[in-house]
Design a protein around this motif. Structure first.
Motif, PDB file in Angstrom:
ATOM      1  N   SER A  86       7.891 -11.750   6.359  1.00  0.00           N
ATOM      2  CA  SER A  86       8.012 -11.017   7.525  1.00  0.00           C
ATOM      3  C   SER A  86       9.262 -10.166   7.510  1.00  0.00           C
ATOM      4  O   SER A  86       9.014  -9.018   8.048  1.00  0.00           O
ATOM      5  N   ASP A  94       7.894  -7.145   5.778  1.00  0.00           N
ATOM      6  CA  ASP A  94       7.133  -6.197   6.595  1.00  0.00           C
ATOM      7  C   ASP A  94       7.819  -5.438   7.453  1.00  0.00           C
ATOM      8  O   ASP A  94       7.388  -4.262   7.940  1.00  0.00           O
ATOM      9  N   GLN A  95       8.908  -5.951   8.014  1.00  0.00           N
ATOM     10  CA  GLN A  95       9.737  -5.475   9.199  1.00  0.00           C
ATOM     11  C   GLN A  95      10.512  -4.287   8.583  1.00  0.00           C
ATOM     12  O   GLN A  95      10.814  -3.157   9.032  1.00  0.00           O
TER      13      GLN A  95
END
Length: 102
Positions: free
Chosen positions: A28, A31-32
């Motif tokens: 996460s 990805d961010q």
């Protein structure tokens, strides 16, 4: 012997949950950061995104669902085993029988 195998199984389940949690958090964050990097310039640069981002998201959600199901099954089996051990020492109530010939 059964207690040892139950403890090992519980430790494996906890390890699986922790490993998945670490993977999901790290993925996460990556990805961010990739999305922020791709949108930082004047335009959108899709080459800055993680490869197969949507596939990874779907797999992460399916793995989360599988781990939740495994946790629920393990809890149900643990409760059933515990309840079975509690009732081992108890004898079933006997029914009064009728005397022959009455």
């Amino acid at each position: 012997m059964k207690v040892t195998s139950a403890i090992i199984a519980a430790m494996c389940l906890v390890s699986l949950n922790l490993g998945y949690g670490a993977f999901y958090v790290l993925w996460s964050i990556a990805d961010q950061a990739a999305v922020a990097r791709s949108e930082a310039g004047g335009g959108f640069d899709p080459s800055q995104l993680l490869p197969y981002g949507n596939v990874m998201w779907v797999l992460a959600q399916l793995l989360l669902l599988a781990i939740l199901v495994l946790d629920v099954v393990a809890i149900v089996l643990a409760i059933a085993t515990w309840a079975g051990r509690r009732n081992v020492g108890r004898a079933a109530p006997s029914m009064p029988t009728a005397a022959p010939g009455r």
